[in-house]
Structures are given as structure tokens and as C-alpha cells.
Design a protein around this motif. Structure first.
Motif, PDB file in Angstrom:
ATOM      1  N   ILE A   1       0.862  -1.172   0.000  1.00 53.33           N
ATOM      2  CA  ILE A   1       0.000   0.000   0.000  1.00 53.33           C
ATOM      3  C   ILE A   1       0.904   1.228   0.000  1.00 53.33           C
ATOM      4  O   ILE A   1       1.721   1.411   0.904  1.00 53.33           O
ATOM      5  N   HIS A   2       0.789   2.076  -1.009  1.00 51.49           N
ATOM      6  CA  HIS A   2       1.640   3.261  -1.096  1.00 51.49           C
ATOM      7  C   HIS A   2       1.133   4.374  -0.201  1.00 51.49           C
ATOM      8  O   HIS A   2       1.918   5.040   0.485  1.00 51.49           O
ATOM      9  N   GLU A   3      -0.173   4.599  -0.246  1.00 54.81           N
ATOM     10  CA  GLU A   3      -0.762   5.730   0.477  1.00 54.81           C
ATOM     11  C   GLU A   3      -2.192   5.378   0.878  1.00 54.81           C
ATOM     12  O   GLU A   3      -2.866   4.611   0.189  1.00 54.81           O
ATOM     13  N   GLU A   4      -2.644   5.974   1.998  1.00 56.38           N
ATOM     14  CA  GLU A   4      -3.979   5.689   2.515  1.00 56.38           C
ATOM     15  C   GLU A   4      -4.456   6.901   3.320  1.00 56.38           C
ATOM     16  O   GLU A   4      -3.706   7.435   4.141  1.00 56.38           O
ATOM     17  N   ARG A   5      -5.678   7.330   3.072  1.00 61.67           N
ATOM     18  CA  ARG A   5      -6.227   8.507   3.765  1.00 61.67           C
ATOM     19  C   ARG A   5      -7.662   8.237   4.200  1.00 61.67           C
ATOM     20  O   ARG A   5      -8.424   7.587   3.486  1.00 61.67           O
ATOM     21  N   LEU A   6      -8.026   8.784   5.355  1.00 59.23           N
ATOM     22  CA  LEU A   6      -9.405   8.719   5.840  1.00 59.23           C
ATOM     23  C   LEU A   6      -9.829  10.094   6.343  1.00 59.23           C
ATOM     24  O   LEU A   6      -9.123  10.707   7.150  1.00 59.23           O
TER      25      LEU A   6
END
Length: 276
Positions: free
Chosen positions: A141-146
Motif C-alpha cells: 500500500i503506497h498511500e492511505e487517507r481517511l
């Protein structure tokens, strides 16, 4: 038999607002499924019966039909939704630390094969609008936002806040994600798992709310290859009231079906219940 060139999506409350993908299977450029009603749906002719006020200044549709020719991507849209659902619910618990992520980038352009895949979803639940997105390839997973946004009121202005932002294994958490402080220090070390999936293992209120919503409200079903609903379909076909309605719907769809008959066969194993 040539099937109708459409997929049907029925909405359940809480509500999906938008789902988008990029570089996944037949979707090279961004593809967006939006359930936001266009003004034409409220212009009379009783079309407004399929729309409703969802809050946040949005009016959504209760159901939507996706039309397109064979091999135009309808099935891949559902596969993308199912893939995102599975990663959110199971990536930390069921994928081995050395396991691969079964993403499938667009294959008809050489430059897309080495590019990551992107998923994003917006939904409304419990008086909050959530926006969640992540970028991945087969290894990590390179990037993750919530993000979370409350409905506007005199006490709450309705501004969106970032709950967490993950780049690689580095995760920064906002003040609204209080459950993050209860997570083991330095405990997240899985490049091939979503941080949201990891946080949900500790039953934090926000992460549990989201994974419960994903599990209960997002249930992609493909009528072409899904065999887990066979027993349910058979029970409906054995009921004359339901079989008459199914036949009527089939004839309206011009499937070439003149009659439907259900026959019980002995010696066949019961099909498993569908994963919830």
C-alpha cells in the motif's frame, strides 16, 4: 442468450455517495460511480420517487442502472468494489506478511502495468460523511487517507477533518482519530495491509464503524458467476408468487424466457451461505 447490457444497483441506508477506481482491470483512466441525483430527476414525471435528501446538501438516488455493451467494464466495476471491500475487511488478518495483493492493473498499455491502482469511496453513516482512499500495487500500500465530515449545524460547521494519512509505513493521525493513541506503539509494520484493517483489529469506534458499514452495506453480487446464492434463488423459484414475478421481470427484460419451473433434485449438497 444475449443478456441485457446493464447492471442494477439498489441502495441501502446508510448511503454510498461515490465510488471511484483508476488503473484496475479495464479501467485505465479514472472511473466514477456517483449516486448523486442530477437535477433532471426532480423535474417531474414522478422520477423524484427514486431520489431522496441525504443531508450534506446532497440528493441521492435509491437505485441506479449501469448500461453498456458486453466487455465494456460493468462486471469489472463490481469486481473493483468487491476487491476494495475485501481488503478493508481482511487485508491485515488474512494476507500473509509476505503475501501479494491481487490487484490487476490495466494491461493494454505498457506504462500502466508499472503504475499503482487507486481506490476511493465516499459514504454517509451515523450523521457523518466519510471519504476514504488508498493507492497500491501488488506488493504494498503506497498511500492511505481517511476523512470525516459532520453534517452542518450551528454547533458544528461541517468542515472535513483528516483522521489519518498513511504513506508507506508512516502513519500520521489527526485529533479526531483518538483510538489511534490506543494502538500498540510501532505495531504497524505491514506494507501489504491497510492501516484501517489493522486498526479495526483493536475495535476502535471509528474503524469498527467503517468496517461494519463496509461488511453490511457493500455486498457486490454478480448474477453471472455468483453461485453462493443458488439456494436462495431456488427457494424463490419454488414459490409460485415469486416465480410469477420473476417470470414477469424476465419477460419485461426480453430474455426470451417463456416459462419457469423449479424441480427439486435429490443427492445434491446444500450450497454454503453467503459471506456477510
Amino acid at each position: 442468450m444475449d443478456l441485457p447490457h446493464c447492471w442494477f444497483l439498489a441502495m441501502m441506508a446508510p448511503m454510498l455517495v461515490q465510488f471511484s477506481i483508476k488503473n484496475y482491470r479495464s479501467f485505465c483512466e479514472p472511473g466514477v460511480l456517483s449516486l448523486v441525483a442530477v437535477p433532471e430527476l426532480d423535474g417531474g414525471s414522478k422520477l423524484d420517487e427514486n431520489t431522496f435528501e441525504a443531508g450534506f446538501g446532497l440528493r441521492l438516488v435509491k437505485s441506479a442502472a449501469i448500461y453498456g455493451a458486453n466487455a465494456s467494464g460493468k462486471s469489472n466495476l463490481l469486481k473493483a468494489l468487491a476487491f476494495m471491500r475485501s481488503l478493508i475487511r481482511k487485508s491485515f488478518a488474512e494476507i500473509l506478511p509476505t503475501g501479494k495483493l491481487r490487484t490487476s492493473p490495466f494491461r493494454l498499455r505498457t506504462d500502466s502495468l508499472d503504475q499503482p491502482t487507486e481506490f476511493a469511496m465516499i459514504w454517509i453513516d451515523g450523521g457523518m460523511m466519510f471519504r476514504y482512499q488508498f493507492v497500491l500495487d501488488k506488493n504494498s500500500i503506497h498511500e492511505e487517507r481517511l476523512y470525516r465530515k459532520p453534517s452542518a449545524s450551528p454547533e458544528r460547521p461541517g468542515e472535513e477533518e483528516e483522521l489519518f494519512h498513511r504513506v508507506g509505513l508512516d502513519v500520521s493521525m489527526g485529533s479526531g482519530f483518538a483510538e489511534g493513541s490506543a494502538l500498540p506503539k510501532g505495531g504497524f509494520k505491514r506494507e501489504n495491509a491497510l492501516f484501517l484493517s489493522y486498526a479495526a483489529q483493536f475495535a476502535g469506534p471509528i474503524s469498527k464503524q467503517i468496517t461494519d458499514w463496509i461488511g453490511n452495506m457493500i455486498k457486490p453480487i454478480s448474477g453471472l458467476d455468483d453461485k453462493l446464492l443458488g439456494s436462495f434463488t431456488a427457494s424463490r423459484l419454488a414459490d409460485k408468487q415469486w416465480s410469477d414475478e420473476i417470470l414477469q421481470l424476465s419477460q419485461q427484460a426480453d430474455l426470451g424466457i417463456a416459462a419457469i419451473r423449479a424441480e427439486r433434485l435429490s443427492g445434491r449438497a446444500e450450497e454454503p451461505s453467503r459471506d456477510s
